[in-house]
Enzyme design. Structure first.
Site, PDB file in Angstrom:
ATOM      1  N   SER A  86       0.829  -1.204   0.000  1.00 34.93           N
ATOM      2  CA  SER A  86       0.000   0.000   0.000  1.00 34.93           C
ATOM      3  C   SER A  86       0.862   1.252   0.000  1.00 34.93           C
ATOM      4  O   SER A  86       1.958   1.281   0.559  1.00 34.93           O
ATOM      5  CB  SER A  86      -0.924   0.002   1.216  1.00 34.93           C
ATOM      6  OG  SER A  86      -0.182  -0.114   2.393  1.00 34.93           O
ATOM      7  N   CYS A 106     -10.371   0.023  16.380  1.00 40.92           N
ATOM      8  CA  CYS A 106     -11.346  -1.051  16.308  1.00 40.92           C
ATOM      9  C   CYS A 106     -11.243  -1.717  14.947  1.00 40.92           C
ATOM     10  O   CYS A 106     -10.809  -1.093  13.982  1.00 40.92           O
ATOM     11  CB  CYS A 106     -12.756  -0.495  16.453  1.00 40.92           C
ATOM     12  SG  CYS A 106     -12.978   0.396  17.990  1.00 40.92           S
ATOM     13  N   HIS A 117       5.571   2.493  11.171  1.00 39.71           N
ATOM     14  CA  HIS A 117       4.609   2.995  12.164  1.00 39.71           C
ATOM     15  C   HIS A 117       5.020   4.353  12.705  1.00 39.71           C
ATOM     16  O   HIS A 117       4.255   5.023  13.371  1.00 39.71           O
ATOM     17  CB  HIS A 117       4.474   1.999  13.316  1.00 39.71           C
ATOM     18  CG  HIS A 117       4.063   0.642  12.840  1.00 39.71           C
ATOM     19  ND1 HIS A 117       4.983  -0.321  12.488  1.00 39.71           N
ATOM     20  CD2 HIS A 117       2.845   0.104  12.618  1.00 39.71           C
ATOM     21  CE1 HIS A 117       4.335  -1.391  12.082  1.00 39.71           C
ATOM     22  NE2 HIS A 117       3.049  -1.170  12.152  1.00 39.71           N
ATOM     23  N   CYS A 146       6.479  -2.721   6.499  1.00 40.07           N
ATOM     24  CA  CYS A 146       5.055  -3.014   6.267  1.00 40.07           C
ATOM     25  C   CYS A 146       4.529  -2.046   5.215  1.00 40.07           C
ATOM     26  O   CYS A 146       5.288  -1.255   4.658  1.00 40.07           O
ATOM     27  CB  CYS A 146       4.266  -2.914   7.577  1.00 40.07           C
ATOM     28  SG  CYS A 146       2.658  -3.742   7.513  1.00 40.07           S
TER      29      CYS A 146
HETATM   30  N1  GLN Z   1       0.023  -5.424   1.361  1.00 43.57           N
HETATM   31  C1  GLN Z   1      -0.454  -4.877   2.600  1.00 43.57           C
HETATM   32  C2  GLN Z   1      -0.114  -3.401   2.662  1.00 43.57           C
HETATM   33  O1  GLN Z   1       0.910  -3.014   2.236  1.00 43.57           O
HETATM   34  C3  GLN Z   1       0.149  -5.560   3.778  1.00 43.57           C
HETATM   35  C4  GLN Z   1      -0.402  -5.041   5.077  1.00 43.57           C
HETATM   36  C5  GLN Z   1       0.044  -5.785   6.294  1.00 43.57           C
HETATM   37  O2  GLN Z   1       0.996  -6.516   6.275  1.00 43.57           O
HETATM   38  N2  GLN Z   1      -0.631  -5.613   7.381  1.00 43.57           N
HETATM   39  O3  GLN Z   1      -0.874  -2.609   3.167  1.00 43.57           O
HETATM   40 ZN    ZN Z   2       2.833  -5.905   7.401  1.00 46.54          ZN
END
Ligand code: GLN
Ligand code: ZN
Length: 756
Positions: A437, A520, A698, A730
């Site tokens: 994403s 949530c 994050h 991520c």
């Molecule tokens: N492909 C998803 C993203 O990039 C993976 C999300 C995740 O690992 N929680 O948002």
């Molecule tokens: Zn992830």
């Protein structure tokens, strides 16, 4: 007559009122007084809904997390979070999230660690201990809530985490033995119970969920010690255990000197009989007969059938409750006005579950005839679910039965495939990529909203999304990344997006469940056999690939993650539902390949979450989970590269299963643990390619080139350079574009430097 009670009620509110009140306070848009008022009104309503039970729970409300509440109550908030201004709620928020509000004059402190609450999707704030930790009692909040409940004329039963579980759940910061703190902690619990007794509390519920885990002798002994010490309290202790079987702890649990024991009669159904037999005559037994973990109606007639003889034996010693706190289910089904009418009759949320308890108790107490129509309605709902052609699809069942080993097999082994893929993809050393994403801008959200509400036509929406994909591809082009993604603009959520396109899934509007703090989730519901009527992602990926000469990764959510982040049907094993999901994803993978997508990522973000609580059940789970992943992925040609992604940093204990998934490339979270995770590769030769996340998505901080190079150098000590990728840890959807561009610019530079 059986006594009815509840172990805990969701606190977010049926419309997530608490979430909005919290976030508004954190943004400094509202005052603490306003926040407190919202909280009080939520408690009032939630108790209202529990009217009619013999006991309602008090102390289950929380502004962030009930374990953090316990840390406050026992004077164990991390010192760094505490300001001397007497604003204890702000101290609490600082511990939870690093900062109380926008106006917080105190400098930020690092938030306490958060981790999963047993095998649920709820996360608690990990208590911190060291050898010097002292405890002191601060029960004002609990006592005030007790008073509120009394004013509502309720029979209140305070709910506390037990001292031994509290220690177990925490983390020793200096390596000292947490159990050394037990005596000090018990003393404070003793004071607390005294205060509760002095206020006329008759029963207190003390949760010791660790009794469903493998406990060493020291921990078993700690439980004995704690409850022998607390038995002098002048009130009754109901010891509550949930989420699993007691197994070798069964006798221990039965024998602890308390007035009553609650067990999870859903997850430990097989143990009910034994506990009934073993429990001393002076103790009451609370049976959790309604699942607090899923959203299905209970089969009341069937439950009464097995419960009646137990009631005949126990009589007034029998209590009835949900299996665990209702924290893990949505609040009220009545709000779901758009839900399919038939499916709705199969469901029960927190409010409905409490009604089920009352029906069961009344049937036992006054005879089935007095709840005839309730029981008949329930039987009709069970029947309709059992026979529904929407639940059962012959073709899906046949496909599952026909699964054979070769569905799991790639054509060649990894080494062979890697060679062919190198040939075809011609990627540089240390290839750079992202996890899927890109920022979900307000514009993107607005497009999706307008499409849903009909403001945008299908055509307009498609064009809007294509524009977004194009923006995203151009940015990646400018950044100089090696393997592209389309950015997932069209996805609200990685499970919901796919669930909405699969048969067998249904979606709610307001069925929110707290994940952590104000966050949530709204898990979709798998009610029936899973089938994929049409391709789900192919057109977006094809379009994205048409914009660039770089390889475009197809992006899918894996079967295990789909399963673990959904409410799952209870009429067949989870493993079978997972296989059905795997077959559906497999079709999508093959369609993507057919459409010219040469790299396909299948996210298994939640694979670890499905691990059973007891280690001796891990392998069985991992076997079918890995099988499901392999079935979804392994139909492709050797030249098609399969990626997977996992977002957690601890998988030392499941590394063999992860290797057995046999993805060509795995991307994982490592940055926050400073590549500690990679230690596992000292002992285990992970065979395939790996992309250890080089920065923490994050955090809004921009990672420096040096910091990422240091991390990659640590990685190269364990894994040959030819098998390393460079990527964030991520997806980037929660970040802003300026942050993302700055971070990825640095990240690309890392690869360039390393190549030199
Ligand atoms: N492909 C998803 C993203 O990039 C993976 C999300 C995740 O690992 N929680 O948002
Ligand atoms: Zn992830």
């Amino acid at each position: 007559m059986p006594t009815t009670h509840n172990l805990g009620f969701p606190r977010i509110g049926k419309n997530r009122e608490l979430k909005f009140a919290l976030e508004s306070y954190w943004q400094s848009h509202s005052s603490q007084t306003e926040l407190l008022a919202t909280a009080a009104s939520l408690r009032h309503t939630h108790w209202q809904w529990q009217q009619g039970l013999d006991f309602v729970s008090v102390g289950d409300f929380s502004f962030y997390d009930q374990i953090l509440d316990a840390s406050v109550m026992f004077g164990n908030l991390p010192a760094r979070a505490q300001q001397s201004d007497g604003n204890t709620l702000d101290d609490y928020f600082r511990a939870a999230r690093g900062r109380a509000s926008k106006q917080d004059s105190a400098c930020h402190c690092s938030a306490a660690e958060m981790t999963k609450w047993f095998d649920t999707n709820y996360h608690y704030i990990v208590p911190e201990f060291d050898a010097q930790t002292d405890f002191s009692l601060h029960a004002e909040v609990l006592l005030a809530q007790l008073e509120e409940a009394k004013q509502q004329n309720l029979n209140a039963k305070p709910v506390l985490i037990g001292p031994v579980s509290y220690l177990w759940l925490g983390k020793s910061k200096d390596g000292s033995d947490k159990l050394d703190l037990l005596d000090k902690l018990i003393a404070v619990y003793g004071q607390l119970l005294q205060q509760l007794a002095a206020r006329g509390v008759e029963w207190v519920q003390i949760d010791e969920p660790i009794l469903v885990l493998e406990l060493s002798q020291n921990w078993q002994h700690a439980l004995r010690k704690a409850y022998y010490s607390l038995q002098s309290a002048k009130l009754n202790i109901l010891l509550a255990v949930y989420f699993g079987q007691l197994q070798e702890n069964l006798q221990l649990a039965c024998k602890l000197p308390v007035a009553g024991l609650h067990i999870d009669a859903i997850n430990a159904f097989e143990e009910v009989e034994k506990v009934v037999t073993w429990l001393p005559f002076h103790k009451i037994l609370s049976l959790g007969v309604i699942s607090g973990r899923n959203i299905w109606k209970t089969d009341l007639n069937k439950t009464l059938q097995w419960l009646t003889p137990i009631y005949q034996r126990l009589q007034a010693r029998l209590w009835l409750a949900p299996s665990c706190s209702l924290l893990h289910v949505p609040v009220d089904l009545r709000q779901e006005t758009q839900l399919d009418a038939e499916i709705k009759t199969w469901l029960a949320f927190a409010v409905q579950k409490l009604a089920e308890i009352k029906v069961l108790a009344q049937a036992l107490r006054e005879g089935k005839n007095t709840v005839k129509s309730e029981l008949a309605d329930n039987a009709a709902a069970m029947q309709s679910k059992q026979n529904s052609t929407r639940v059962h699809k012959a073709a899906v069942k046949q496909a599952c039965q026909a699964i054979s080993c070769d569905l799991e097999q790639r054509q060649s082994n990894y080494a062979n495939r890697a060679e062919q893929q190198r040939e075809k993809l011609k990627l540089p050393l240390y290839p750079t990529t992202t996890i899927g994403s890109f920022p979900q801008t307000n514009q993107i959200r607005a497009y999706r909203r307008d499409f849903r509400s009909g403001v945008l036509s299908q055509n307009e929406y498609q064009q809007a999304m294509q524009r977004e994909i194009k923006i995203c591809v151009n940015k990646q082009e400018n950044l100089g990344l090696d393997v592209f993604v389309h950015g997932e603009a069209e996805r609200n959520d990685m499970v919901e997006y796919f669930g909405e396109q699969l048969d067998g899934y249904v979606f709610t509007q307001l069925a929110w469940v707290q994940s952590y703090g104000s966050r949530c989730v709204k898990p979709p519901i798998i009610y029936g056999d899973i089938a994929r009527p049409a391709p789900m992602t192919v057109e977006w990926s094809r379009y994205a690939q048409s914009l660039t000469a770089k390889p475009m990764k197809g992006m899918l959510t894996g079967p295990v993650t789909m399963l673990n982040w959904s409410f799952v049907r209870d009429d067949q094993p989870r493993s079978l539902t997972c296989l059905q999901l795997a077959l559906a994803i497999r079709e999508e993978v093959l369609d993507l390949e057919q459409a010219g997508i040469g790299i396909i990522q299948i996210d298994e973000a939640a694979l670890r979450e499905g691990l059973p609580l007891r280690k001796n059940q891990w392998q069985a789970y991992l076997d079918w989970a890995v099988q499901a992943f392999r079935i979804s992925a392994n139909g492709v040609k050797d030249t098609t590269q399969i990626h997977t992604h996992m977002c957690y940093s601890e998988f030392n204990d499941i590394i063999e299963a992860i290797a057995a998934m046999d993805a060509d490339v795995i991307t994982i979270e490592t940055s926050r643990s400073d590549m500690e995770l990679l230690d596992v590769f000292d002992e285990f030769q992970y065979p395939n390619d790996i992309g250890p996340g080089v920065y923490d998505i994050h955090s809004p901080n921009i990672p420096t080139v040096e910091s990422m190079i240091t991390l990659m150098q640590k990685a190269t000590q364990r894994i040959p350079a030819e098998r390393l990728w460079v990527n964030p840890d991520c997806g980037l959807k929660t970040r802003q574009w300026d942050e993302v561009e700055a971070a990825l610019t640095n990240m690309v530079q890392v690869s360039q430097t390393l190549r030199k």
